[in-house]
Enzyme design. Structure first.
Site, short mmCIF file in Angstrom:
data_model
loop_
_atom_site.label_atom_id
_atom_site.label_comp_id
_atom_site.label_asym_id
_atom_site.label_seq_id
_atom_site.Cartn_x
_atom_site.Cartn_y
_atom_site.Cartn_z
CE LYS A 22 3.04 -6.04 -7.17
NZ LYS A 22 3.81 -4.83 -6.85
CG ASN A 23 4.35 -3.87 -10.41
OD1 ASN A 23 3.76 -3.72 -9.33
ND2 ASN A 23 5.49 -4.53 -10.51
CB CYS A 116 10.91 -1.76 1.02
SG CYS A 116 11.58 -2.03 -0.60
NE ARG A 121 11.57 -0.33 -4.37
CZ ARG A 121 10.44 -1.00 -4.53
NH1 ARG A 121 10.02 -1.81 -3.62
NH2 ARG A 121 9.74 -0.82 -5.63
CG ASP A 304 9.25 -7.45 -10.02
OD1 ASP A 304 10.03 -7.15 -9.10
OD2 ASP A 304 8.42 -6.65 -10.50
NE ARG A 396 2.78 -5.15 -0.52
CZ ARG A 396 3.89 -4.44 -0.66
NH1 ARG A 396 4.92 -4.65 0.14
NH2 ARG A 396 3.99 -3.51 -1.58
#
Ligand code: EPU
Length: 423
Positions: A22-23, A116, A121, A304, A396
Site C-alpha cells: 500500500k505505502n 489522525c 502528524r 506499522d 483501507r
C-alpha cells in the site's frame, strides 16, 4: 458500518499471496503525474486507500482504470493542481501529490491534513524541504498553496527520516533544475521502489535506500510500466496471525530481506521461519515467549507492525516491553485489547505487557488500519466471538483480509451493516 465477527481457537494453515505494498503503490500513483501519458502499475492492492488516491488523480484530470490489480493512469489531460479536503480528510497520504505537481506545473494546492488516530502528524518537514527548493507557500481557508516559478535543487537535511517528506521532496527534486541532496532520508523499501520507478521514468537518483539521496533534476519523464514491491507490513501481519494461532503459513512473495528485524523478533518469540525461493514460511507450535521491542524508522522494527505484535505479546509467557518511537498516539488501541482481557499498562511511549493465558472475546473497535489488524489477530486467539466494528480502517489497508484469513482456516465473517444507508 460492517462488522467482523472473529471466532477464536482455529489454527491458520496454508499459503497466502502477499499483495503489493500500500505505502508504495500510493506514491507510485502520485509519481505518474510527472509524465504525460499512460503509466501502468501492476500488483496494486485493491484497497480503499488506493481507491482514494485514484480519486485524487481523477480530480486532477487523470484517467484511471483498473484491470484486476493493474492500474492504468493516463495523465494526458491532467491539468488540475488542487486536492480537496474531502479526499485529504479520507487519506492524508494524498499530500504526496504536492511534490510531483510542483515539479510538473510549478504550483500545487492541497487541503491541509488534520491529525489522525495515530498522532498529530505534522507536515513541517515536507514544507521546509520544498521551501529550500524555492517554493513559496501561502495558507488560507484550510488550503495550502505552493508556488515555485523556479523550482531548484537544494540541500535538504531532514530533522527526522520522515517517509512522506523524503518521498515528496524526492518527487519534486527529480523535476527541479540542478542537484538536490536529501540528508537523513528515510530508507524504507517503499522509497527504494519509488526511486526505481522514477529512474525508469528518466530521473537521475543515487543513494535511495541510504540516508543520503542525491538527485540531478531533469525536465522530461516518460510513462512506464512498474510492478509494486510486496507489502512487508501485510506479510508481517499474516506471520503474526500464524504465530498467535499456533499455525503455519507460507507467505508467497514475501521478501525476507525487508523483514529482518521482524523475523528476528518472531524467532525470539519461538517462531520457526524458513526463507524459501518464492517467499517464506512461518510456524509456531507453542505459546509465544515474551520479547521486547522498540519501533524505529527502517531498518528498525516498523511501527506499522507494533499493534499486531502487541496482540501476540498479550498472550506470551512472561512480560514484554514495547516502546513506540514513531507516532505519539499509537497506543490508543491498548484499551481495546485490555477489554479482551489483556494486561497492558502504558506509560508515555512505553507499554508493559504481562502475558495472560487466554484472551476473551469482546466487542471492540478498529481504531486505525494496523490497530484494526491487531484486533483481528487478538480475536483469532480469544475465547468466544470477537465483534470488531469500524472495520473500514482494515479495508483501507488490507485487500480481502477476512476472506483470505477464512481461506486459511480462520473462523471469520463480515456482518453487513444493519443500516447500509447510513454506512
Ligand atoms: N513528522 C513530522 N513532520 C513531518 C513529517 C513527519 O513531525 O513533516 C513526524 C510524524 O508526525 C510522525 C513521524 O514523523 O510522528 C513519522 O512520520 P513519517 O512522515 O515517517 O510517516 P508518514 O509518511 O506520514 C508513512 C506511512 C505510515 C507509516 C509511517 C512510518 C504511508 C502512506 N504511510 O507515513 O503508514 O506508519 O510512514 O513508517 O506511507 C499505515 O500504513 O498504517 C501507516 C500509518
Amino acid at each position: 458500518m460492517d462488522r467482523l465477527l472473529v471466532g477464536g481457537g482455529r489454527r491458520l494453515q496454508g499459503a497466502v499471496r502477499i499483495m503489493g505494498a500500500k505505502n508504495s503503490a500510493l506514491k507510485l500513483m502520485a509519481a505518474s503525474l510527472l509524465a504525460e501519458g499512460r503509466t501502468e502499475i501492476e500488483n496494486v492492492p485493491r484497497i480503499v486507500d488506493c481507491f482514494t488516491m485514484a480519486e485524487v488523480l481523477q480530480h486532477l484530470g487523470a484517467e484511471v482504470a483498473w484491470d484486476d490489480s493493474t492500474l492504468t493512469i493516463d495523465t494526458a489531460g491532467a491539468r488540475g493542481i488542487e486536492t480537496p479536503y474531502e479526499l485529504v480528510r479520507k487519506m492524508r497520504a494524498s499530500i504526496v501529490v504536492l511534490g510531483p505537481l510542483l515539479a510538473r506545473f510549478g504550483r500545487a494546492k492541497v487541503a491541509m491534513p488534520g491529525g489522525c488516530n495515530i498522532g498529530s502528524r505534522k507536515i513541517d518537514l515536507h514544507l521546509k524541504g520544498f521551501e529550500r527548493m524555492g517554493v513559496r507557500f501561502s495558507y488560507e481557508h484550510g488550503y495550502l498553496e505552493g508556488v515555485a516559478p523556479n523550482l531548484h535543487g537544494a540541500f535538504v537535511s531532514l530533522d527526522f527520516p520522515s517517509v512522506g517528506a523524503t518521498e515528496n521532496v524526492l518527487m519534486a527534486a527529480v523535476g527541479a533544475s540542478g542537484t538536490t541532496v536529501i540528508e537523513n532520508a528515510a530508507r524504507e523499501p517503499e522509497i527504494q521502489d519509488l526511486a526505481q520507478m522514477l529512474v525508469e521514468m528518466g530521473a537521475k537518483i543515487e543513494g535511495a535506500g541510504t540516508t543520503s539521496i542525491e538527485i540531478e533534476g531533469t525536465s522530461s519523464f516518460q510513462a512506464v510500466c512498474h510492478r509494486v514491491v510486496p507489502d512487508r507490513i501485510e506479510a508481517g501481519t499474516f506471520a503474526i496471525a500464524a504465530c498467535i494461532t499456533g499455525g503455519e503459513l507460507f507467505l508467497e512473495d514475501a521478501r525476507a530481506d525487508h523483514l529482518d528485524l521482524v523475523l528476528d523478533k518472531l524467532g525470539e518469540a519461538g517462531a520457526v521461519i524458513r526463507v524459501e525461493e518464492r517467499g517464506l514460511s512461518v510456524a509456531m507450535a507453542e505459546r509465544p515467549l515474551s520479547v521486547d521491542l522498540v519501533t524505529l524508522p527502517y531498518p528498525g522494527f516498523p511501527t506499522d507492525l507494533q499493534p499486531q505484535m502487541m496482540a501476540l505479546m498479550a498472550i506470551a509467557r512472561g512480560t514484554s516491553i514495547i516502546t513506540e518511537n514513531v507516532f505519539e498516539s499509537r497506543f490508543m488501541f491498548v484499551d481495546e485489547l485490555n477489554r479482551m482481557g489483556a494486561d497492558i499498562r502504558t506509560e508515555g511511549h512505553h507499554a508493559v505487557i504481562r502475558g495472560v493465558d487466554q484472551l476473551s472475546a469482546a466487542p471492540v473497535r478498529a481504531l486505525d488500519i494496523r490497530a484494526g489488524a491487531a484486533m483481528v489477530i487478538a480475536g483469532l486467539a480469544a475465547d468466544g466471538v470477537t465483534e470488531i466494528s469500524n472495520i473500514y480502517h482494515v479495508d483501507r489497508g488490507y485487500e480481502g483480509f477476512d476472506g483470505r484469513l477464512a481461506a486459511l482456516g480462520a473462523d471469520i465473517r463480515r456482518e453487513p451493516s444493519l443500516w447500509p444507508a447510513l454506512a
